[in-house]
Motif scaffolding. Sequence first.
Motif, short mmCIF file in Angstrom:
data_model
loop_
_atom_site.label_atom_id
_atom_site.label_comp_id
_atom_site.label_asym_id
_atom_site.label_seq_id
_atom_site.Cartn_x
_atom_site.Cartn_y
_atom_site.Cartn_z
N ALA A 24 -4.82 -9.45 -1.20
CA ALA A 24 -5.03 -8.56 -0.04
C ALA A 24 -5.59 -9.32 1.15
N TRP A 27 -2.92 -10.10 3.56
CA TRP A 27 -2.03 -9.03 4.00
C TRP A 27 -2.18 -8.64 5.46
N PRO A 44 1.15 -3.20 1.67
CA PRO A 44 -0.27 -3.46 1.38
C PRO A 44 -1.08 -2.20 1.11
N ALA A 145 -0.13 -5.33 -6.42
CA ALA A 145 -0.48 -6.37 -5.46
C ALA A 145 0.52 -7.52 -5.51
#
Length: 152
Positions: A24, A27, A44, A145
């Motif tokens: 993340a 992202w 995301p 993810a």
Amino acid sequence: MTDSVPEKPAEAVTAMVDHVLALAATWTAWDGKPRHVDDRVYTPHKAIRRVADHLIDHLAELEARLAGEQPQPDHWHASAITTEADLARFTQEDLDEARSRLTRLARIWSNRLGTLTDEQLARSPGEGWSFRELALHLRGSVYYADAVGDLS
């Protein structure tokens, strides 16, 4: 970890969250194009939503079973839908929020699992996976993810 030493359930949950948050962190560079993986679409925001929902869903199951209750039925739309919010740009503030949310959820899981004996982890009350299996199952949340991937 060696093959002969079983992974601790709390470590499985925290390692999964660490993996998700490491991805993340890249992202904010997302180009706004959803990723098509298998028969689903991922972004995301959707990945964070799905990881959080998965943690909440199984935590509610664990707590209900410990209380001697039937877990509430699952009514998530899960990854079958992509909401307008899922399509929003992923900002630094969104990353900060995801870190706070997922880190706290992992801590709750770790604290709860830490109060259970090996016997309770292996032979958990109610129907379904043992609590050890439930926690280890959560490792699969990395799928969401990984579908978005490392965007650095």
